[in-house]
Design a protein around this motif. Structure first.
Motif, PDB file in Angstrom:
ATOM      1  N   ALA A 130       0.862  -1.186   0.000  1.00 39.26           N
ATOM      2  CA  ALA A 130       0.000   0.000   0.000  1.00 39.26           C
ATOM      3  C   ALA A 130       0.893   1.229   0.000  1.00 39.26           C
ATOM      4  CB  ALA A 130      -0.915  -0.003   1.220  1.00 39.26           C
ATOM      5  N   LEU A 131       0.781   2.012  -1.072  1.00 42.69           N
ATOM      6  CA  LEU A 131       1.636   3.187  -1.246  1.00 42.69           C
ATOM      7  C   LEU A 131       0.787   4.445  -1.204  1.00 42.69           C
ATOM      8  CD1 LEU A 131       3.803   1.909  -4.241  1.00 42.69           C
ATOM      9  CD2 LEU A 131       4.461   2.041  -1.828  1.00 42.69           C
ATOM     10  N   THR A 132       1.228   5.435  -0.447  1.00 41.21           N
ATOM     11  CA  THR A 132       0.469   6.682  -0.364  1.00 41.21           C
ATOM     12  C   THR A 132       0.960   7.647  -1.434  1.00 41.21           C
ATOM     13  OG1 THR A 132       0.243   6.328   1.974  1.00 41.21           O
ATOM     14  CG2 THR A 132      -0.241   8.530   1.170  1.00 41.21           C
ATOM     15  N   VAL A 136     -12.778   5.761   1.928  1.00 38.87           N
ATOM     16  CA  VAL A 136     -12.666   5.149   3.248  1.00 38.87           C
ATOM     17  C   VAL A 136     -12.671   6.269   4.283  1.00 38.87           C
ATOM     18  CG1 VAL A 136     -11.107   3.928   4.796  1.00 38.87           C
ATOM     19  CG2 VAL A 136     -11.364   3.150   2.438  1.00 38.87           C
ATOM     20  N   ALA A 137     -13.507   6.132   5.318  1.00 40.26           N
ATOM     21  CA  ALA A 137     -13.592   7.186   6.326  1.00 40.26           C
ATOM     22  C   ALA A 137     -12.532   7.005   7.402  1.00 40.26           C
ATOM     23  CB  ALA A 137     -14.982   7.195   6.965  1.00 40.26           C
ATOM     24  N   ASP A 138     -11.614   7.935   7.450  1.00 49.15           N
ATOM     25  CA  ASP A 138     -10.685   8.051   8.560  1.00 49.15           C
ATOM     26  C   ASP A 138     -11.368   8.989   9.571  1.00 49.15           C
ATOM     27  OD1 ASP A 138      -7.542   8.045   9.371  1.00 49.15           O
ATOM     28  OD2 ASP A 138      -8.375  10.032   9.729  1.00 49.15           O
ATOM     29  N   PRO A 139     -11.033   8.881  10.875  1.00 48.58           N
ATOM     30  CA  PRO A 139     -11.682   9.800  11.815  1.00 48.58           C
ATOM     31  C   PRO A 139     -11.467  11.268  11.455  1.00 48.58           C
ATOM     32  CG  PRO A 139     -10.502   8.092  13.018  1.00 48.58           C
ATOM     33  CD  PRO A 139     -10.175   7.901  11.567  1.00 48.58           C
ATOM     34  N   TYR A 140     -10.403  11.582  10.723  1.00 51.01           N
ATOM     35  CA  TYR A 140     -10.102  12.983  10.439  1.00 51.01           C
ATOM     36  C   TYR A 140     -10.212  13.335   8.960  1.00 51.01           C
ATOM     37  CZ  TYR A 140      -8.828  12.689  15.257  1.00 51.01           C
ATOM     38  OH  TYR A 140      -8.889  12.469  16.609  1.00 51.01           O
ATOM     39  N   GLY A 141     -10.986  12.565   8.211  1.00 44.29           N
ATOM     40  CA  GLY A 141     -11.199  12.910   6.806  1.00 44.29           C
ATOM     41  C   GLY A 141     -11.318  11.669   5.944  1.00 44.29           C
ATOM     42  N   LEU A 142     -11.804  11.877   4.729  1.00 46.15           N
ATOM     43  CA  LEU A 142     -11.953  10.743   3.816  1.00 46.15           C
ATOM     44  C   LEU A 142     -10.639  10.425   3.124  1.00 46.15           C
ATOM     45  CD1 LEU A 142     -15.329  11.213   1.890  1.00 46.15           C
ATOM     46  CD2 LEU A 142     -14.819   9.677   3.789  1.00 46.15           C
ATOM     47  N   LEU A 143     -10.342   9.135   3.010  1.00 47.52           N
ATOM     48  CA  LEU A 143      -9.211   8.685   2.196  1.00 47.52           C
ATOM     49  C   LEU A 143      -9.796   8.034   0.934  1.00 47.52           C
ATOM     50  CD1 LEU A 143      -7.173   6.738   4.920  1.00 47.52           C
ATOM     51  CD2 LEU A 143      -7.117   9.176   4.424  1.00 47.52           C
ATOM     52  N   VAL A 191      -4.650   7.846  -1.062  1.00 44.21           N
ATOM     53  CA  VAL A 191      -4.420   9.285  -0.952  1.00 44.21           C
ATOM     54  C   VAL A 191      -5.175   9.811   0.258  1.00 44.21           C
ATOM     55  CG1 VAL A 191      -6.324  10.052  -2.435  1.00 44.21           C
ATOM     56  CG2 VAL A 191      -4.271  11.426  -2.288  1.00 44.21           C
ATOM     57  N   GLY A 192      -4.558  10.732   0.957  1.00 45.77           N
ATOM     58  CA  GLY A 192      -5.147  11.282   2.176  1.00 45.77           C
ATOM     59  C   GLY A 192      -6.193  12.330   1.862  1.00 45.77           C
ATOM     60  N   PRO A 193      -6.830  12.856   2.921  1.00 47.75           N
ATOM     61  CA  PRO A 193      -7.960  13.748   2.722  1.00 47.75           C
ATOM     62  C   PRO A 193      -7.584  15.125   2.187  1.00 47.75           C
ATOM     63  CG  PRO A 193      -7.503  13.491   5.057  1.00 47.75           C
ATOM     64  CD  PRO A 193      -6.596  12.558   4.334  1.00 47.75           C
ATOM     65  N   ALA A 194      -6.377  15.594   2.410  1.00 44.32           N
ATOM     66  CA  ALA A 194      -6.053  16.974   2.041  1.00 44.32           C
ATOM     67  C   ALA A 194      -4.547  17.144   2.083  1.00 44.32           C
ATOM     68  CB  ALA A 194      -6.706  17.947   2.996  1.00 44.32           C
ATOM     69  N   PRO A 195      -4.068  18.183   1.418  1.00 45.62           N
ATOM     70  CA  PRO A 195      -2.627  18.407   1.350  1.00 45.62           C
ATOM     71  C   PRO A 195      -1.950  18.396   2.720  1.00 45.62           C
ATOM     72  CG  PRO A 195      -3.775  19.997  -0.017  1.00 45.62           C
ATOM     73  CD  PRO A 195      -4.819  19.178   0.657  1.00 45.62           C
ATOM     74  N   ALA A 200       0.926   6.986   5.787  1.00 44.15           N
ATOM     75  CA  ALA A 200       1.441   5.660   6.125  1.00 44.15           C
ATOM     76  C   ALA A 200       1.437   4.748   4.902  1.00 44.15           C
ATOM     77  CB  ALA A 200       0.587   5.055   7.229  1.00 44.15           C
ATOM     78  N   GLN A 201       2.427   3.880   4.867  1.00 42.41           N
ATOM     79  CA  GLN A 201       2.546   2.886   3.799  1.00 42.41           C
ATOM     80  C   GLN A 201       2.566   1.529   4.486  1.00 42.41           C
ATOM     81  OE1 GLN A 201       6.477   4.310   2.988  1.00 42.41           O
ATOM     82  NE2 GLN A 201       5.824   5.304   1.099  1.00 42.41           N
ATOM     83  N   HIS A 202       2.163   0.494   3.774  1.00 41.69           N
ATOM     84  CA  HIS A 202       2.330  -0.789   4.430  1.00 41.69           C
ATOM     85  C   HIS A 202       2.603  -1.942   3.496  1.00 41.69           C
ATOM     86  CE1 HIS A 202      -2.168  -1.321   4.165  1.00 41.69           C
ATOM     87  NE2 HIS A 202      -1.849  -2.585   4.093  1.00 41.69           N
ATOM     88  N   ILE A 203       3.138  -2.997   4.100  1.00 39.07           N
ATOM     89  CA  ILE A 203       3.465  -4.227   3.388  1.00 39.07           C
ATOM     90  C   ILE A 203       2.563  -5.307   3.954  1.00 39.07           C
ATOM     91  CG2 ILE A 203       5.275  -5.943   2.946  1.00 39.07           C
ATOM     92  CD1 ILE A 203       7.343  -3.732   3.401  1.00 39.07           C
ATOM     93  N   ALA A 204       1.738  -5.902   3.082  1.00 41.49           N
ATOM     94  CA  ALA A 204       0.851  -6.975   3.529  1.00 41.49           C
ATOM     95  C   ALA A 204       1.481  -8.315   3.162  1.00 41.49           C
ATOM     96  CB  ALA A 204      -0.518  -6.824   2.886  1.00 41.49           C
ATOM     97  N   LEU A 205       1.556  -9.197   4.141  1.00 42.97           N
ATOM     98  CA  LEU A 205       2.226 -10.481   3.964  1.00 42.97           C
ATOM     99  C   LEU A 205       1.195 -11.596   3.948  1.00 42.97           C
ATOM    100  CD1 LEU A 205       4.964  -9.694   6.614  1.00 42.97           C
ATOM    101  CD2 LEU A 205       5.257  -9.639   4.117  1.00 42.97           C
ATOM    102  N   ALA A 206       1.285 -12.469   2.961  1.00 41.09           N
ATOM    103  CA  ALA A 206       0.289 -13.530   2.799  1.00 41.09           C
ATOM    104  C   ALA A 206       0.675 -14.759   3.612  1.00 41.09           C
ATOM    105  CB  ALA A 206       0.178 -13.906   1.323  1.00 41.09           C
TER     106      ALA A 206
END
Lengths: 601, 601
Positions: free
Chosen positions: B427-429, B456-463, B481-485, B493-499
């Motif tokens: 997951a890349l931002t 997706v609703a984050d508590p502080y804005g839509l992603l 992408v985050g809600p605003a500049p 945040a970025q993440h690596i998902a492991l199967a």
């Protein structure tokens, strides 16, 4: 009436939302399911927290896709509902919102819908819970309030009623006549009323609903009219705000909650349900107050504009500069921030300063201390949403203390020579998330009228601007907002526009006194020549001075700009009496020229 | 074909826009009138600047509200036009865009429109200028391309032709059959072609056009189909982008211009006009590379996840951690920034690394140096729009150099024990202004398929999030992408998902090894119980470990999260083969839990 707000209307985690709602003064909340799911507090803890905060839980929401489905699906739905009823018992919530189904499994069969909703209500009744059935504007088979009500009526169970939602009703563009049926619903069967406004937009109704709802008075719906119908029906439950808005999701919950409650207070007044102190419309701008650590550059600018320093505050480092009826205070006191000169306060000429303050206070405007030093004239003041201090005051009017009494005349002031008569308008930059609220505040608290909002292209993004004025135009404030939260200074600039009857002479005097006017590109004047016919030589005069020109049905507008000091610049304007605007069409040229002056960007 | 871009598509002052267009490689520009008006450069200077930059001025635009008006109004219009023709001569522009009238003065009279446009063309002809008449989708009487063409045909003047604009044509939701008439227009009478894409939205067409246009391939229009018709008509003029977009107005002009030109290259390929090197679709994720000043916290996390440090780079401070086919590089070299650990590079398993790089280069992806030290295996790499380095590589495949040859095995690596098989997804931002471009880049440059974008609703804005994948799902990248500049770390945040095939065991092992999983609220599990039926004890197991659960038509998805180090966290996932998603429905709960872990906010 009792006031309530859905937790989805505010940003943050559930406890932040509850705290903000309680602090603003709401009586209750609707708990939005996703907010509960994401909370580390269990239902009993949330119940206790609400009790501690003095909030009732007026609604649990939403339950979806329940009715008019095949039996085995309905069985699963009842199982799901029973889980939620148990949860609501732990939470202490006694009403649940059920939205009309959007499921592809739902069939167009009102009798089946009624039968299944009755079954749901029977189940709910066993838990002491009431079911409020609401028509979504995009419901699969049920999308109008009267259709939802017919099903509720047919189901005929005391634990089943309807929920009316202003967005879903008004977004369908209903003829006012379509609303008359509301008054025929027995009041006790209207279990709940959700209120949201929205800007009038032609767009997909679901997207409109999920992203653009706003608080009553911030949009274009006639909520007072709708509320009248609901009250006539006999509804006595809470007025509850359910507002999905992308901007509010990002804004701080505390101020948003205050704005939200203010909108309900104004709505109740509009609907004739309450009588708060009447608005006292300001009759002029008494002064504009600039603060800054170093007043020298502004003083030089004011001098070149022909202002004279006429008086000094008795006890504070504040100078009064005057020219005609235009008064500017320069304050180097403790309020002066390091980020340079800014427009910190506005004096509004008020026929009844104390009444204006009572009005503001009743609408939750933060009231500022009446006097700063024991010997000062008491001044009523409140803070606007952008933090600007608004003073309600009188300038040398009989029977009212004059704010000017705090100032001692300077020995021999130079005569004011710039031809400035008064302040034409002020332009204040709003926090990006409070643009709609700023207009509502100025309308409701000050009794000003709001003009349409206009988009203006800055080289680095769109700006929006909306003017609020009194009837005779003696108070005009342009509320602006930058393109994005991270906007640079371009979006944060404020300005004071000064009215003159002869702009050319005023601009020449300013230049002769050493002032520098913003340079406007020659291309702009070539375009003016294509668009308008001018008297001989006039265009060359405008070009030579950097004067911009606009025209509407009521007349012409000529204006030019000084350089910017800190966050502030001045505009000189010559306005034909009938011209209503602010030269918005010229703003892109002005903004681009201001960027050119800031090569650091 | 020649490429061109309207200056309104880019941010900044006119000279910035011209420089950005030239640097990206455009052949020409359309000069938007407002950009010229706001420029301090005169027409001759702009002409010289364009010549210096190697840009032709392909169009001057727009001229509005000209035709089908009363004679005296038309007289004024001709006077205005003459001014503009003189300006165009100075500018060296030989084609002007005339939009169909929106004026309330315009009458519905094609013969009058044709007559007046002919008069305009005669006037233009005297200046060596051609008039391109275009139907605005919201034109008062003329709103379709074929109507505009009929009027041009009737006017019958060599200096009058039509301009086709993809937005105005496709925004009306035209049946593909409606486009067939394009091929009947003589190619030499199509004076210009403006291209813009747009997301498919149900909204007011003028607002849609002014704020939401985007570059070809970023939206939902079939531009390749339209272009085919225009080419069949015989059009040989430039392909020109005219894109009004609120986000691009705020974004830097340089990168936007490169994205713009890439979109035209991809469009020409889609329409069969060019054959750039074919995409080489990656067949797996070879590695994910983390950089940071201090790898210890990540190393501990990897150890707890069951990874083993198996090798070290010969010449650089880079460790290879491995488990199954999942490989993570930890880099403490000079690329490591102070702002903490981040996901800096991705190795894509490629059947033809050199071919993949040629493809990327042909589509303007910045190519990175092939080898960093003389002894290193040459590696083809490019930069993605978010700055992530993409390596096209092979892992121990015959006939291809393996990137692993640069690594020397560590003496006795601990056995990998976590049950992780491979990287499920990354997951890349993205920078907020390049969200649409990121999807186009990954689709066109890498040949991946893009799924629908989700909110997706984050508590502080839509992603917003959109996944790109290859056909068998061995490469999955979620672009977010985050809600605003100004969004805080939550949006970065970025993440690596492991199967893993057995998430419960993997999560237990991780905990037993000292790892901490993100705490998921109990309320979430109560809701799961209402929504799904689980085997005995399973729900309690999920609850005990903080495992989230989702299900779609293809199967189930179980996942849990580690704590965040720097900007990076890990996810452990167990995916049924048919499940296509990423647990987006659970993201609000995860995001809220991650905010709880950051009380500093």
């Amino acid at each position: 009436m009792r006031t309530s707000i859905a937790t989805v209307s505010l940003s943050g985690g559930l406890t932040e939302k509850l705290t903000a709602a309680a602090r603003a003064g709401f009586d209750g909340v609707e708990i939005f399911e996703n907010d509960l799911l994401a909370s580390p507090l269990g239902p009993e803890e949330i119940r206790a927290r609400c009790a501690d905060l003095g909030l009732s839980i007026d609604l649990y929401q939403p339950m979806r896709d329940i009715e008019a489905v095949p039996p085995e699906e309905f069985g699963r739905n009842l199982r799901r509902a029973e889980h939620k009823f148990r949860l609501m018992q732990r939470l202490g919530a006694d009403t649940v919102l059920v939205c009309s189904s959007v499921s592809p499994l739902a069939v167009d069969d009102d009798a089946l819908a009624a039968l299944q909703l009755r079954r749901l209500a029977e189940l709910a009744d066993g838990f002491g819970i009431r079911v409020a059935y609401e028509a979504l504007a995009w419901g699969r088979h049920v999308s109008t309030y009267d259709h939802a009500w017919r099903i509720v009526e047919a189901a005929d169970h005391p634990a089943l009623g309807t929920c009316l939602d202003s967005f879903h009703i008004l977004a369908r563009g209903s003829d006012p006549k379509d609303l008359e049926g509301i008054a025929d619903i027995p009041g006790e069967k209207i279990f709940f009323l959700q209120l949201a406004d929205a800007p009038l937009m032609a767009m997909d109704v679901l997207q409109w609903s999920r992203h653009y709802r706003c608080f009553p008075g911030q949009g274009g719906f006639d909520l007072a009219g709708l509320l009248g119908h609901v009250i006539r029906a006999g509804y006595r439950g809470p007025l509850s705000l359910e507002v999905f808005n992308d901007v509010f999701r990002q804004a701080e919950a505390g101020p948003t909650a205050v704005d939200a409650l203010r909108s309900l207070l104004v709505l109740q007044e509009s609907a004739g349900l309450t009588e708060p102190p009447a608005p006292v419309v300001p009759t002029g701008i008494a002064f504009a107050e600039l603060t800054g650590p170093d007043v020298e550059p502004v003083s030089e600018l004011l001098e070149a504009l022909g202002f004279a320093r006429t008086a000094r505050h008795r006890s504070k480092p504040v100078d009064l500069w005057q020219q005609g009826e235009a008064r500017v205070l320069l304050n180097t006191g403790p309020g002066a921030r390091r980020d340079g000169t800014r427009l910190a306060a506005v004096g509004l000429e008020s026929p009844d300063p104390a009444g204006a303050a009572r009005r503001a206070e009743s609408l939750l405007a933060p009231v500022l201390p009446r006097r700063r030093a024991p010997e000062d004239v008491p001044l009523d003041a409140v803070a606007a949403p952008d933090g600007t201090e608004l003073f309600f005051c009188a300038t040398g009017r009989p029977g009212l203390p004059s704010w000017t009494s705090d100032f001692e005349p300077v020995g021999h002031p130079a005569p004011a020579t710039g031809g400035v008569r008064r302040i034409d308008h002020l332009a204040l930059t709003q926090p990006w998330h409070q643009f709609d609220e700023a207009a509502l505040f100025h309308r409701s608290v000050l009794g000003l009228g709001a003009q349409e909002s206009v988009d203006v292209a800055d080289p680095y993004g769109l700006l929006r601007s909306r003017a609020v004025t009194n009837a005779d135009g003696s108070v005009r404030i342009a509320l602006g907002v930058g393109p994005a939260p991270s906007a640079d200074d371009g979006g944060r600039a404020q300005h004071i526009a000064l009215a003159t009857d002869d702009l050319v002479t005023a601009a020449r005097r300013f230049r002769a006194a050493g002032g520098r006017l913003l340079t406007i590109p020659a291309n702009y004047y070539d375009d003016l020549a294509a668009r308008y016919e001018f008297a001989d030589g006039e265009l060359e005069t405008l070009r030579g001075l950097g004067i911009l020109y606009d025209r509407d049905a009521g007349g012409a507008f000529r204006h030019c700009y000084t350089e910017t000091v800190g966050r502030v610049f001045f505009e000189l304007v010559q306005r034909d009496e009938g011209y209503r605007g602010y030269g918005a069409g010229n703003a892109p040229v002005r903004l681009a020229a201001q960027h050119v002056r800031r090569p650091g960007r």
